[in-house]
Design a protein around this motif. Structure first.
Motif, mmCIF file in Angstrom:
data_model
loop_
_atom_site.group_PDB
_atom_site.id
_atom_site.type_symbol
_atom_site.label_atom_id
_atom_site.label_comp_id
_atom_site.label_asym_id
_atom_site.label_seq_id
_atom_site.Cartn_x
_atom_site.Cartn_y
_atom_site.Cartn_z
ATOM 1 N N ASN A 1 84.560 139.456 8.405
ATOM 2 C CA ASN A 1 85.170 138.940 9.635
ATOM 3 C C ASN A 1 86.698 138.961 9.559
ATOM 4 N N CYS A 2 87.259 140.082 9.146
ATOM 5 C CA CYS A 2 88.710 140.244 8.996
ATOM 6 C C CYS A 2 89.326 140.875 10.227
ATOM 7 N N ASN A 3 90.543 140.466 10.514
ATOM 8 C CA ASN A 3 91.347 141.066 11.571
ATOM 9 C C ASN A 3 92.676 141.438 10.929
ATOM 10 N N ILE A 4 92.932 142.743 10.795
ATOM 11 C CA ILE A 4 94.171 143.236 10.189
ATOM 12 C C ILE A 4 94.995 143.895 11.284
ATOM 13 N N THR A 5 96.215 143.404 11.490
ATOM 14 C CA THR A 5 97.142 143.991 12.459
ATOM 15 C C THR A 5 98.457 144.211 11.742
ATOM 16 N N THR A 6 98.924 145.483 11.713
ATOM 17 C CA THR A 6 100.098 145.801 10.905
ATOM 18 C C THR A 6 100.853 147.002 11.467
ATOM 19 N N ASP A 7 102.082 147.198 10.994
ATOM 20 C CA ASP A 7 102.890 148.362 11.361
ATOM 21 C C ASP A 7 102.766 149.459 10.312
ATOM 22 N N PHE A 8 101.667 149.487 9.619
ATOM 23 C CA PHE A 8 101.391 150.474 8.580
ATOM 24 C C PHE A 8 99.871 150.596 8.516
ATOM 25 N N ALA A 9 99.362 151.354 7.594
ATOM 26 C CA ALA A 9 97.907 151.426 7.423
ATOM 27 C C ALA A 9 97.373 150.033 7.112
ATOM 28 N N GLY A 10 96.287 149.666 7.734
ATOM 29 C CA GLY A 10 95.666 148.384 7.420
ATOM 30 C C GLY A 10 95.150 148.363 5.997
ATOM 31 N N ILE A 11 94.580 149.497 5.572
ATOM 32 C CA ILE A 11 94.135 149.674 4.188
ATOM 33 C C ILE A 11 94.714 150.996 3.694
ATOM 34 N N TYR A 12 95.486 150.936 2.609
ATOM 35 C CA TYR A 12 96.133 152.107 2.022
ATOM 36 C C TYR A 12 95.660 152.237 0.583
ATOM 37 N N ILE A 13 94.857 153.279 0.317
ATOM 38 C CA ILE A 13 94.400 153.538 -1.038
ATOM 39 C C ILE A 13 95.343 154.573 -1.636
ATOM 40 N N LYS A 14 96.329 154.063 -2.352
ATOM 41 C CA LYS A 14 97.357 154.908 -2.961
ATOM 42 C C LYS A 14 96.850 155.564 -4.243
ATOM 43 N N LYS A 15 96.032 154.809 -5.001
ATOM 44 C CA LYS A 15 95.479 155.336 -6.243
ATOM 45 C C LYS A 15 94.261 154.506 -6.634
ATOM 46 N N ALA A 16 93.169 155.192 -6.987
ATOM 47 C CA ALA A 16 91.953 154.536 -7.477
ATOM 48 C C ALA A 16 90.970 155.616 -7.881
ATOM 49 N N SER A 17 90.066 155.311 -8.790
ATOM 50 C CA SER A 17 89.060 156.313 -9.133
ATOM 51 C C SER A 17 88.074 156.481 -7.979
ATOM 52 N N LYS A 18 87.747 155.391 -7.297
ATOM 53 C CA LYS A 18 86.875 155.404 -6.126
ATOM 54 C C LYS A 18 86.990 154.052 -5.442
ATOM 55 N N VAL A 19 86.889 154.052 -4.104
ATOM 56 C CA VAL A 19 86.993 152.794 -3.357
ATOM 57 C C VAL A 19 85.801 152.664 -2.412
ATOM 58 N N TYR A 20 85.225 151.462 -2.400
ATOM 59 C CA TYR A 20 84.149 151.102 -1.480
ATOM 60 C C TYR A 20 84.690 150.010 -0.553
ATOM 61 N N ILE A 21 84.493 150.191 0.729
ATOM 62 C CA ILE A 21 84.781 149.130 1.695
ATOM 63 C C ILE A 21 83.431 148.646 2.193
ATOM 64 N N ASN A 22 83.126 147.373 1.916
ATOM 65 C CA ASN A 22 81.858 146.769 2.304
ATOM 66 C C ASN A 22 82.103 145.896 3.532
ATOM 67 N N LEU A 23 81.403 146.205 4.619
ATOM 68 C CA LEU A 23 81.595 145.485 5.879
ATOM 69 C C LEU A 23 80.577 144.358 6.029
ATOM 70 N N VAL A 24 81.096 143.155 6.266
ATOM 71 C CA VAL A 24 80.285 141.977 6.538
ATOM 72 C C VAL A 24 80.851 141.360 7.814
ATOM 73 N N GLY A 25 80.019 141.076 8.792
ATOM 74 C CA GLY A 25 80.506 140.493 10.040
ATOM 75 C C GLY A 25 81.267 141.509 10.873
ATOM 76 N N ASN A 26 82.090 140.999 11.788
ATOM 77 C CA ASN A 26 82.870 141.843 12.701
ATOM 78 C C ASN A 26 84.303 141.942 12.203
ATOM 79 N N ASN A 27 84.773 143.155 11.994
ATOM 80 C CA ASN A 27 86.098 143.395 11.424
ATOM 81 C C ASN A 27 86.894 144.329 12.329
ATOM 82 N N THR A 28 88.214 144.103 12.385
ATOM 83 C CA THR A 28 89.080 144.974 13.173
ATOM 84 C C THR A 28 90.328 145.335 12.367
ATOM 85 N N ILE A 29 90.794 146.555 12.596
ATOM 86 C CA ILE A 29 92.081 146.998 12.067
ATOM 87 C C ILE A 29 92.848 147.585 13.238
#
Length: 117
Positions: free
Chosen positions: A21-49
């Motif tokens: 149930n996240c609400n992300i509002t920004t002047d850039f990427a809401g989620i920025y994966i700059k470096k990682a071996s692998k990323v999982y985004i798990n959605l629970v509830g209602n989310n907005t970016i």
């Protein structure tokens, strides 16, 4: 939970981000994966970016999506994700897998911009 700044990932490890149930509002990427071996985004509830203003660049990468990943990205879960972006919705410079039940994207450019698969 309401965020007015980005989630930035920079590690050599595998990462799981749980949006509950996240609400992300920004002047850039809401989620920025700059470096990682692998990323999982798990959605629970209602989310907005929402990224509805000109992006303020923070490094040498041309970040131009509400979710921007330079590495493998999987979006999963029973929740929903609604994205609104002045540029692209989801940018994946590597692989993108979406198994989530409900993802909607409203973008002025591409909804999905993926390099590999």
């Amino acid at each position: 939970m309401i965020f007015t700044s980005s989630i930035i990932v920079e590690t050599n490890k595998e990462v799981t981000i749980v949006l509950d149930n996240c609400n992300i509002t920004t002047d850039f990427a809401g989620i920025y994966i700059k470096k990682a071996s692998k990323v999982y985004i798990n959605l629970v509830g209602n989310n907005t970016i929402k990224c509805l203003n000109e992006f303020t660049q923070i490094d040498d990468n041309k970040v131009d999506g509400a979710i921007f990943s330079k590495y493998d990205l999987t979006i999963k879960g029973d929740g929903s994700l609604s994205i609104e972006s002045i540029y692209h919705g989801i940018v994946a410079k590597d692989n993108l897998v979406i198994t989530a039940s409900n993802v909607s994207i409203k973008a002025t450019k591409k909804g999905l911009d993926v390099n590999d698969y």
